[in-house]
Design an enzyme around this catalytic site. Sequence first.
Site, PDB file in Angstrom:
ATOM      1  N   GLU A 102      99.650  78.294 127.536  1.00 10.82           N
ATOM      2  CA  GLU A 102      98.515  79.040 127.028  1.00 10.82           C
ATOM      3  C   GLU A 102      99.167  80.469 126.426  1.00 10.82           C
ATOM      4  O   GLU A 102     100.179  81.016 127.068  1.00 10.82           O
ATOM      5  CB  GLU A 102      97.685  79.308 128.349  1.00 10.82           C
ATOM      6  N   CYS A 154      87.850  72.659 117.196  1.00 10.27           N
ATOM      7  CA  CYS A 154      86.640  73.237 116.865  1.00 10.27           C
ATOM      8  C   CYS A 154      86.546  73.644 115.545  1.00 10.27           C
ATOM      9  O   CYS A 154      85.570  74.428 115.017  1.00 10.27           O
ATOM     10  CB  CYS A 154      86.220  74.464 117.824  1.00 10.27           C
ATOM     11  N   CYS A 176      65.857  84.222 113.616  1.00 13.86           N
ATOM     12  CA  CYS A 176      67.042  84.442 114.541  1.00 13.86           C
ATOM     13  C   CYS A 176      68.262  83.618 113.664  1.00 13.86           C
ATOM     14  O   CYS A 176      67.969  82.507 113.435  1.00 13.86           O
ATOM     15  CB  CYS A 176      66.735  83.702 115.650  1.00 13.86           C
TER      16      CYS A 176
END
Length: 463
Positions: A337, A419, A97
Amino acid sequence: MPAAPRAASASPAAVAPGSDPVVSIDSLDMEARGVGRLVNEDGTPGKVIFVEGALPGETVSYKSFRRKPSYEQAHLLEVRRESVMRVKPGCKHFGVCGGCSMQHLDSRAQLAIKQRVLEDNLWHLSKVRPEVMFRPIAGPDWGYRYRARLTVRYVAKKGGVLVGFHERKSSYVADMTSCEILPPHISAMLVPLRELVTGLSIRDRMPQIELAVGHEVTALVLRILEPLTDADKDLLRAFADQHNVQFWLQPKGPDTVVPFYPLDRELAYTLPEFGIRMPFKPTDFTQVNHHINRVLIGRALRLLDVQPQDRLLDLFCGIGNFTLPLATQGRSVMGIEGSEALTTRALANAGYNGLAEKTEFACRNLFEVTAEDIAALGRFDRWLIDPPREGALAVCKALGELSQQGSDVLPQRIVYVSCSPATLARDAGLLVHEAGYRLAGAGVVNMFPHTSHVESIAVFERR
Protein backbone atom coordinates in the site's frame (compact mmCIF):
# COMPACT_ATOMS: atom_id res chain seq x y z
CA MET A 1 -19.59 26.96 -46.73
CA PRO A 2 -20.70 23.96 -44.61
CA ALA A 3 -24.35 23.03 -44.72
CA ALA A 4 -26.51 24.24 -41.84
CA PRO A 5 -27.43 21.46 -39.38
CA ARG A 6 -30.97 20.33 -38.80
CA ALA A 7 -32.46 18.01 -36.19
CA ALA A 8 -31.95 14.34 -36.94
CA SER A 9 -35.58 13.56 -36.17
CA ALA A 10 -37.20 16.19 -38.34
CA SER A 11 -37.26 17.45 -41.89
CA PRO A 12 -35.94 20.97 -42.55
CA ALA A 13 -39.45 22.38 -42.58
CA ALA A 14 -40.40 20.69 -39.29
CA VAL A 15 -38.30 23.08 -37.22
CA ALA A 16 -39.81 26.52 -37.66
CA PRO A 17 -37.68 29.63 -37.18
CA GLY A 18 -37.59 30.60 -33.52
CA SER A 19 -38.82 27.21 -32.28
CA ASP A 20 -36.80 24.96 -30.02
CA PRO A 21 -34.42 22.55 -31.81
CA VAL A 22 -35.12 18.83 -31.59
CA VAL A 23 -32.75 15.85 -31.62
CA SER A 24 -33.01 12.07 -31.30
CA ILE A 25 -30.90 10.56 -28.53
CA ASP A 26 -28.84 7.49 -29.38
CA SER A 27 -26.71 6.84 -26.29
CA LEU A 28 -25.42 8.11 -22.95
CA ASP A 29 -21.94 9.46 -22.28
CA MET A 30 -19.80 8.94 -19.18
CA GLU A 31 -21.63 11.77 -17.39
CA ALA A 32 -25.05 10.19 -18.11
CA ARG A 33 -25.93 12.86 -20.66
CA GLY A 34 -28.01 11.91 -23.67
CA VAL A 35 -26.00 11.96 -26.91
CA GLY A 36 -27.57 12.76 -30.28
CA ARG A 37 -26.29 13.98 -33.61
CA LEU A 38 -27.75 16.57 -35.93
CA VAL A 39 -27.89 16.03 -39.68
CA ASN A 40 -26.81 18.72 -42.11
CA GLU A 41 -29.08 19.87 -44.92
CA ASP A 42 -27.09 17.80 -47.40
CA GLY A 43 -27.50 14.65 -45.28
CA THR A 44 -23.98 14.61 -43.85
CA PRO A 45 -23.42 14.17 -40.08
CA GLY A 46 -23.60 17.42 -38.13
CA LYS A 47 -22.85 18.44 -34.56
CA VAL A 48 -23.05 16.10 -31.61
CA ILE A 49 -25.53 17.34 -28.99
CA PHE A 50 -25.11 16.41 -25.31
CA VAL A 51 -28.46 16.83 -23.53
CA GLU A 52 -28.60 16.59 -19.73
CA GLY A 53 -31.45 14.38 -18.55
CA ALA A 54 -32.23 12.83 -21.95
CA LEU A 55 -32.22 9.06 -22.50
CA PRO A 56 -31.45 6.77 -25.44
CA GLY A 57 -34.45 6.29 -27.72
CA GLU A 58 -35.98 9.65 -26.86
CA THR A 59 -36.74 12.59 -29.10
CA VAL A 60 -36.26 15.80 -27.13
CA SER A 61 -36.23 19.54 -27.54
CA TYR A 62 -33.27 21.30 -25.98
CA LYS A 63 -31.60 24.61 -25.25
CA SER A 64 -27.85 24.86 -25.74
CA PHE A 65 -25.74 26.57 -23.09
CA ARG A 66 -22.33 25.86 -24.64
CA ARG A 67 -21.56 25.80 -28.34
CA LYS A 68 -18.38 24.47 -29.94
CA PRO A 69 -17.59 23.82 -33.62
CA SER A 70 -18.22 20.06 -33.35
CA TYR A 71 -20.63 19.77 -30.44
CA GLU A 72 -23.09 21.54 -28.14
CA GLN A 73 -24.01 21.03 -24.50
CA ALA A 74 -27.68 21.53 -23.73
CA HIS A 75 -30.44 21.48 -21.14
CA LEU A 76 -33.48 19.29 -21.72
CA LEU A 77 -36.64 21.30 -22.43
CA GLU A 78 -39.24 18.68 -23.32
CA VAL A 79 -39.38 14.95 -24.01
CA ARG A 80 -41.31 14.60 -27.28
CA ARG A 81 -40.99 10.80 -27.40
CA GLU A 82 -40.26 9.03 -24.11
CA SER A 83 -37.95 6.07 -23.63
CA VAL A 84 -39.32 2.89 -22.08
CA MET A 85 -36.30 3.09 -19.76
CA ARG A 86 -37.46 6.36 -18.16
CA VAL A 87 -38.76 6.05 -14.59
CA LYS A 88 -39.84 8.48 -11.89
CA PRO A 89 -36.83 9.53 -9.77
CA GLY A 90 -36.94 8.25 -6.22
CA CYS A 91 -35.61 11.46 -4.64
CA LYS A 92 -37.40 14.80 -4.56
CA HIS A 93 -34.07 16.62 -4.93
CA PHE A 94 -33.05 14.83 -8.12
CA GLY A 95 -32.18 17.23 -10.91
CA VAL A 96 -30.98 19.91 -8.49
CA CYS A 97 -28.66 17.90 -6.24
CA GLY A 98 -25.49 16.70 -7.94
CA GLY A 99 -25.22 13.49 -5.91
CA CYS A 100 -27.02 11.36 -8.53
CA SER A 101 -27.33 11.61 -12.31
CA MET A 102 -29.28 8.49 -13.34
CA GLN A 103 -32.34 8.20 -11.09
CA HIS A 104 -34.58 8.80 -14.11
CA LEU A 105 -33.22 5.63 -15.73
CA ASP A 106 -34.48 2.11 -14.93
CA SER A 107 -31.97 0.29 -12.72
CA ARG A 108 -31.59 -2.62 -15.16
CA ALA A 109 -30.89 -0.17 -17.96
CA GLN A 110 -28.29 1.55 -15.76
CA LEU A 111 -26.42 -1.75 -15.48
CA ALA A 112 -26.65 -2.44 -19.20
CA ILE A 113 -25.29 1.01 -20.04
CA LYS A 114 -22.41 0.65 -17.56
CA GLN A 115 -21.58 -2.75 -19.02
CA ARG A 116 -21.47 -1.18 -22.50
CA VAL A 117 -19.21 1.61 -21.22
CA LEU A 118 -16.80 -1.04 -19.91
CA GLU A 119 -16.83 -3.02 -23.16
CA ASP A 120 -16.41 0.11 -25.29
CA ASN A 121 -13.45 1.33 -23.24
CA LEU A 122 -11.69 -2.03 -23.43
CA TRP A 123 -12.11 -2.26 -27.19
CA HIS A 124 -11.67 1.34 -28.32
CA LEU A 125 -8.73 2.14 -26.03
CA SER A 126 -6.83 -1.16 -26.13
CA LYS A 127 -8.44 -3.46 -28.72
CA VAL A 128 -9.19 -6.00 -26.00
CA ARG A 129 -12.38 -8.02 -25.58
CA PRO A 130 -13.15 -10.24 -22.57
CA GLU A 131 -13.70 -13.89 -23.39
CA VAL A 132 -16.66 -13.79 -21.00
CA MET A 133 -18.76 -10.86 -19.75
CA PHE A 134 -19.69 -11.54 -16.14
CA ARG A 135 -23.14 -10.94 -14.80
CA PRO A 136 -23.13 -7.50 -13.10
CA ILE A 137 -22.70 -7.37 -9.34
CA ALA A 138 -25.71 -5.44 -8.06
CA GLY A 139 -27.49 -4.84 -4.77
CA PRO A 140 -29.96 -2.43 -3.17
CA ASP A 141 -30.50 0.75 -5.20
CA TRP A 142 -31.31 2.94 -2.19
CA GLY A 143 -29.76 3.58 1.22
CA TYR A 144 -26.45 2.11 0.09
CA ARG A 145 -24.00 4.97 0.63
CA TYR A 146 -22.20 4.37 3.93
CA ARG A 147 -19.59 7.05 3.28
CA ALA A 148 -20.20 10.61 2.13
CA ARG A 149 -18.69 14.07 2.29
CA LEU A 150 -21.31 16.73 2.93
CA THR A 151 -20.69 20.41 2.39
CA VAL A 152 -21.78 22.85 5.09
CA ARG A 153 -22.68 26.38 4.09
CA TYR A 154 -23.97 29.15 6.34
CA VAL A 155 -26.36 31.29 4.30
CA ALA A 156 -27.06 34.51 6.16
CA LYS A 157 -29.88 35.51 3.79
CA LYS A 158 -31.72 32.29 4.60
CA GLY A 159 -30.96 32.60 8.30
CA GLY A 160 -29.50 29.14 8.63
CA VAL A 161 -27.17 26.41 7.46
CA LEU A 162 -27.34 24.08 4.46
CA VAL A 163 -25.87 20.58 4.79
CA GLY A 164 -25.71 18.39 1.70
CA PHE A 165 -24.16 17.71 -1.68
CA HIS A 166 -23.39 20.40 -4.21
CA GLU A 167 -25.99 21.31 -6.77
CA ARG A 168 -25.34 19.88 -10.22
CA LYS A 169 -22.31 21.54 -11.81
CA SER A 170 -22.37 24.30 -9.21
CA SER A 171 -20.55 25.43 -6.10
CA TYR A 172 -23.88 26.05 -4.39
CA VAL A 173 -25.08 23.57 -1.77
CA ALA A 174 -28.37 21.83 -2.50
CA ASP A 175 -31.15 22.64 -0.04
CA MET A 176 -31.63 19.02 1.04
CA THR A 177 -33.96 17.75 3.73
CA SER A 178 -33.43 14.08 2.89
CA CYS A 179 -31.28 11.82 0.70
CA GLU A 180 -32.47 8.46 -0.59
CA ILE A 181 -29.02 7.01 -1.31
CA LEU A 182 -27.84 7.56 2.28
CA PRO A 183 -28.86 5.06 4.98
CA PRO A 184 -32.30 6.02 6.36
CA HIS A 185 -30.96 7.09 9.75
CA ILE A 186 -28.49 9.47 8.06
CA SER A 187 -31.14 10.85 5.72
CA ALA A 188 -33.39 11.56 8.71
CA MET A 189 -30.48 13.33 10.41
CA LEU A 190 -29.91 15.99 7.72
CA VAL A 191 -32.38 18.52 9.11
CA PRO A 192 -31.29 18.01 12.75
CA LEU A 193 -27.68 18.45 11.59
CA ARG A 194 -28.58 21.77 9.99
CA GLU A 195 -30.21 22.88 13.22
CA LEU A 196 -27.20 21.73 15.25
CA VAL A 197 -24.65 23.61 13.14
CA THR A 198 -26.86 26.72 13.08
CA GLY A 199 -26.62 26.80 16.87
CA LEU A 200 -22.82 26.57 16.99
CA SER A 201 -20.61 29.61 17.43
CA ILE A 202 -18.49 28.49 14.44
CA ARG A 203 -21.40 27.80 12.07
CA ASP A 204 -19.65 29.84 9.37
CA ARG A 205 -16.28 28.18 10.07
CA MET A 206 -17.26 24.55 9.50
CA PRO A 207 -17.10 23.83 5.75
CA GLN A 208 -17.57 20.07 5.76
CA ILE A 209 -19.00 17.04 7.54
CA GLU A 210 -17.66 13.65 6.52
CA LEU A 211 -19.71 10.64 7.53
CA ALA A 212 -18.73 7.01 7.84
CA VAL A 213 -21.17 4.31 8.89
CA GLY A 214 -19.78 1.18 10.47
CA HIS A 215 -21.38 -2.04 11.64
CA GLU A 216 -22.41 -0.54 14.98
CA VAL A 217 -21.16 3.06 14.96
CA THR A 218 -21.90 6.11 12.80
CA ALA A 219 -19.05 8.63 12.81
CA LEU A 220 -19.38 12.29 11.82
CA VAL A 221 -16.13 14.17 11.19
CA LEU A 222 -16.49 17.93 11.61
CA ARG A 223 -13.97 20.02 9.67
CA ILE A 224 -13.50 22.99 12.00
CA LEU A 225 -11.52 26.12 11.17
CA GLU A 226 -11.76 27.54 14.70
CA PRO A 227 -11.85 25.90 18.14
CA LEU A 228 -15.18 24.91 19.65
CA THR A 229 -16.48 26.77 22.67
CA ASP A 230 -17.62 24.93 25.79
CA ALA A 231 -21.22 25.62 24.75
CA ASP A 232 -20.51 24.12 21.32
CA LYS A 233 -19.09 20.99 22.92
CA ASP A 234 -22.18 20.61 25.10
CA LEU A 235 -24.40 20.80 21.99
CA LEU A 236 -22.34 18.14 20.22
CA ARG A 237 -22.47 15.78 23.20
CA ALA A 238 -26.23 16.16 23.48
CA PHE A 239 -26.69 15.55 19.75
CA ALA A 240 -24.45 12.46 19.85
CA ASP A 241 -26.44 10.98 22.72
CA GLN A 242 -29.78 11.73 21.05
CA HIS A 243 -28.87 10.40 17.59
CA ASN A 244 -26.42 7.65 18.60
CA VAL A 245 -23.47 9.01 16.63
CA GLN A 246 -19.80 9.60 17.37
CA PHE A 247 -18.24 12.98 16.61
CA TRP A 248 -14.68 13.38 15.37
CA LEU A 249 -12.91 16.70 14.91
CA GLN A 250 -10.56 17.72 12.11
CA PRO A 251 -8.88 21.08 12.79
CA LYS A 252 -6.41 20.85 9.88
CA GLY A 253 -5.40 18.08 7.45
CA PRO A 254 -6.62 14.46 7.49
CA ASP A 255 -3.82 13.49 9.89
CA THR A 256 -5.31 15.74 12.58
CA VAL A 257 -8.60 13.82 12.88
CA VAL A 258 -9.31 12.78 16.48
CA PRO A 259 -12.39 11.35 18.22
CA PHE A 260 -14.32 13.84 20.35
CA TYR A 261 -17.38 12.14 21.85
CA PRO A 262 -18.15 9.46 22.84
CA LEU A 263 -14.71 7.91 23.22
CA ASP A 264 -15.79 4.34 24.05
CA ARG A 265 -16.83 3.44 20.48
CA GLU A 266 -14.95 1.56 17.75
CA LEU A 267 -15.74 2.25 14.11
CA ALA A 268 -15.57 -1.00 12.13
CA TYR A 269 -17.22 -3.00 9.38
CA THR A 270 -17.56 -6.76 9.24
CA LEU A 271 -16.99 -9.48 6.65
CA PRO A 272 -19.03 -12.24 8.30
CA GLU A 273 -18.38 -14.77 5.51
CA PHE A 274 -14.75 -14.81 6.63
CA GLY A 275 -15.22 -14.10 10.34
CA ILE A 276 -13.40 -10.78 9.95
CA ARG A 277 -13.94 -7.43 11.68
CA MET A 278 -12.18 -4.38 10.20
CA PRO A 279 -11.64 -1.37 12.51
CA PHE A 280 -10.95 1.87 10.63
CA LYS A 281 -10.76 5.62 11.06
CA PRO A 282 -13.54 7.63 9.40
CA THR A 283 -11.02 9.25 7.05
CA ASP A 284 -9.51 5.92 5.93
CA PHE A 285 -10.44 4.74 2.46
CA THR A 286 -13.16 2.09 2.67
CA GLN A 287 -15.79 1.10 0.12
CA VAL A 288 -18.95 3.20 0.31
CA ASN A 289 -21.29 0.26 -0.30
CA HIS A 290 -20.99 -2.44 2.34
CA HIS A 291 -23.27 -4.96 0.63
CA ILE A 292 -21.52 -4.72 -2.73
CA ASN A 293 -18.11 -4.84 -1.05
CA ARG A 294 -18.92 -8.21 0.50
CA VAL A 295 -20.21 -9.62 -2.80
CA LEU A 296 -17.19 -8.19 -4.63
CA ILE A 297 -14.73 -9.85 -2.24
CA GLY A 298 -16.49 -13.17 -2.72
CA ARG A 299 -16.34 -12.93 -6.50
CA ALA A 300 -12.70 -11.82 -6.49
CA LEU A 301 -11.67 -14.81 -4.40
CA ARG A 302 -13.65 -17.22 -6.58
CA LEU A 303 -12.05 -15.78 -9.73
CA LEU A 304 -8.58 -16.08 -8.20
CA ASP A 305 -9.36 -19.72 -7.37
CA VAL A 306 -7.01 -19.61 -4.39
CA GLN A 307 -5.44 -22.92 -3.39
CA PRO A 308 -4.24 -23.69 0.17
CA GLN A 309 -0.58 -23.71 -0.91
CA ASP A 310 -0.73 -20.42 -2.85
CA ARG A 311 1.45 -17.43 -2.08
CA LEU A 312 -0.65 -14.32 -2.80
CA LEU A 313 0.02 -10.64 -3.51
CA ASP A 314 -2.46 -7.81 -2.88
CA LEU A 315 -1.44 -4.49 -4.47
CA PHE A 316 -3.01 -1.21 -3.28
CA CYS A 317 -4.24 -3.20 -0.29
CA GLY A 318 -5.55 -0.32 1.85
CA ILE A 319 -6.52 -1.47 5.32
CA GLY A 320 -6.62 -5.12 4.22
CA ASN A 321 -10.10 -5.34 2.70
CA PHE A 322 -9.02 -8.13 0.32
CA THR A 323 -5.80 -9.14 2.07
CA LEU A 324 -7.38 -10.63 5.16
CA PRO A 325 -10.05 -12.70 3.34
CA LEU A 326 -7.25 -13.97 1.06
CA ALA A 327 -5.27 -14.96 4.15
CA THR A 328 -8.08 -17.27 5.24
CA GLN A 329 -7.68 -19.30 2.03
CA GLY A 330 -4.05 -19.19 0.86
CA ARG A 331 -0.72 -20.10 2.45
CA SER A 332 0.39 -16.48 2.86
CA VAL A 333 -0.42 -12.99 1.58
CA MET A 334 1.70 -9.90 1.08
CA GLY A 335 -0.16 -6.58 0.97
CA ILE A 336 1.48 -3.47 -0.49
CA GLU A 337 0.00 0.00 0.00
CA GLY A 338 1.21 3.52 -0.77
CA SER A 339 -0.16 5.13 2.39
CA GLU A 340 1.83 4.60 5.56
CA ALA A 341 -1.26 5.19 7.72
CA LEU A 342 -3.29 2.58 5.84
CA THR A 343 -0.39 0.12 5.91
CA THR A 344 -0.22 0.50 9.70
CA ARG A 345 -3.98 -0.05 9.94
CA ALA A 346 -3.78 -3.17 7.76
CA LEU A 347 -1.05 -4.61 9.97
CA ALA A 348 -3.14 -3.93 13.07
CA ASN A 349 -6.25 -5.47 11.48
CA ALA A 350 -4.33 -8.63 10.63
CA GLY A 351 -3.29 -8.96 14.26
CA TYR A 352 -6.81 -8.13 15.48
CA ASN A 353 -8.21 -10.98 13.38
CA GLY A 354 -5.52 -13.53 14.25
CA LEU A 355 -3.97 -13.47 10.78
CA ALA A 356 -0.61 -11.85 11.54
CA GLU A 357 1.36 -15.05 10.87
CA LYS A 358 -0.14 -15.43 7.38
CA THR A 359 0.22 -11.80 6.29
CA GLU A 360 3.00 -9.36 5.54
CA PHE A 361 2.62 -5.67 4.68
CA ALA A 362 4.86 -3.08 3.06
CA CYS A 363 4.48 0.61 2.23
CA ARG A 364 5.64 1.31 -1.35
CA ASN A 365 4.86 3.86 -4.05
CA LEU A 366 3.21 1.59 -6.61
CA PHE A 367 2.92 4.43 -9.14
CA GLU A 368 6.71 4.39 -9.56
CA VAL A 369 7.43 0.67 -9.22
CA THR A 370 9.88 -0.89 -11.71
CA ALA A 371 10.40 -4.34 -13.18
CA GLU A 372 13.38 -4.75 -10.83
CA ASP A 373 11.16 -3.94 -7.84
CA ILE A 374 8.59 -6.55 -8.87
CA ALA A 375 11.26 -9.18 -9.51
CA ALA A 376 12.77 -8.54 -6.07
CA LEU A 377 9.49 -9.52 -4.42
CA GLY A 378 9.79 -13.04 -5.79
CA ARG A 379 7.05 -15.13 -7.35
CA PHE A 380 3.48 -15.07 -6.15
CA ASP A 381 0.96 -17.55 -7.55
CA ARG A 382 -1.92 -15.08 -7.80
CA TRP A 383 -2.26 -11.32 -7.64
CA LEU A 384 -5.11 -9.03 -6.71
CA ILE A 385 -4.81 -5.40 -7.90
CA ASP A 386 -7.24 -2.76 -6.59
CA PRO A 387 -5.85 0.66 -7.56
CA PRO A 388 -7.43 4.11 -7.31
CA ARG A 389 -8.75 5.89 -10.42
CA GLU A 390 -5.20 6.42 -11.72
CA GLY A 391 -4.90 2.68 -12.31
CA ALA A 392 -1.79 0.50 -12.10
CA LEU A 393 0.23 1.74 -15.08
CA ALA A 394 3.69 1.25 -13.58
CA VAL A 395 2.82 -2.22 -12.29
CA CYS A 396 1.47 -3.37 -15.67
CA LYS A 397 4.43 -1.88 -17.54
CA ALA A 398 6.75 -3.75 -15.20
CA LEU A 399 4.93 -7.01 -15.90
CA GLY A 400 5.29 -6.38 -19.62
CA GLU A 401 9.04 -5.86 -19.27
CA LEU A 402 9.42 -8.96 -17.13
CA SER A 403 7.47 -11.03 -19.64
CA GLN A 404 9.70 -9.89 -22.49
CA GLN A 405 12.75 -10.77 -20.37
CA GLY A 406 11.42 -14.29 -19.86
CA SER A 407 11.13 -13.83 -16.09
CA ASP A 408 9.48 -16.58 -14.06
CA VAL A 409 8.01 -14.26 -11.40
CA LEU A 410 4.79 -13.43 -13.27
CA PRO A 411 1.66 -14.82 -11.59
CA GLN A 412 -0.56 -17.34 -13.34
CA ARG A 413 -3.70 -15.30 -12.60
CA ILE A 414 -4.50 -11.66 -11.82
CA VAL A 415 -7.80 -10.23 -10.62
CA TYR A 416 -8.03 -6.48 -11.21
CA VAL A 417 -10.68 -4.41 -9.41
CA SER A 418 -11.14 -1.03 -11.07
CA CYS A 419 -12.98 2.22 -10.41
CA SER A 420 -12.16 3.67 -13.85
CA PRO A 421 -12.96 1.80 -17.08
CA ALA A 422 -10.51 4.02 -18.98
CA THR A 423 -7.48 3.15 -16.84
CA LEU A 424 -8.55 -0.50 -16.64
CA ALA A 425 -8.65 -0.58 -20.45
CA ARG A 426 -5.20 1.00 -20.66
CA ASP A 427 -3.73 -1.48 -18.19
CA ALA A 428 -5.55 -4.42 -19.81
CA GLY A 429 -3.88 -3.50 -23.10
CA LEU A 430 -0.46 -3.76 -21.46
CA LEU A 431 -1.25 -7.07 -19.77
CA VAL A 432 -2.66 -8.64 -22.94
CA HIS A 433 -0.40 -7.19 -25.64
CA GLU A 434 2.89 -7.02 -23.73
CA ALA A 435 2.78 -9.22 -20.62
CA GLY A 436 1.38 -12.41 -22.16
CA TYR A 437 -2.03 -12.55 -20.48
CA ARG A 438 -5.50 -13.13 -21.88
CA LEU A 439 -8.55 -11.28 -20.57
CA ALA A 440 -10.58 -14.27 -19.43
CA GLY A 441 -13.53 -12.23 -18.19
CA ALA A 442 -14.81 -8.86 -17.00
CA GLY A 443 -17.97 -7.28 -15.65
CA VAL A 444 -19.35 -4.24 -13.88
CA VAL A 445 -19.80 -3.76 -10.15
CA ASN A 446 -22.67 -1.39 -9.35
CA MET A 447 -21.01 0.17 -6.33
CA PHE A 448 -22.77 3.52 -6.94
CA PRO A 449 -26.36 3.03 -8.20
CA HIS A 450 -27.98 6.06 -9.87
CA THR A 451 -24.59 7.58 -10.72
CA SER A 452 -22.49 7.30 -13.86
CA HIS A 453 -19.58 5.85 -11.87
CA VAL A 454 -18.46 2.50 -13.32
CA GLU A 455 -16.66 0.05 -11.04
CA SER A 456 -15.58 -3.24 -12.59
CA ILE A 457 -13.69 -6.48 -12.07
CA ALA A 458 -11.53 -8.36 -14.57
CA VAL A 459 -9.53 -11.59 -14.50
CA PHE A 460 -6.36 -12.15 -16.51
CA GLU A 461 -4.90 -15.60 -17.14
CA ARG A 462 -1.31 -16.22 -18.21
CA ARG A 463 -1.13 -17.69 -21.71
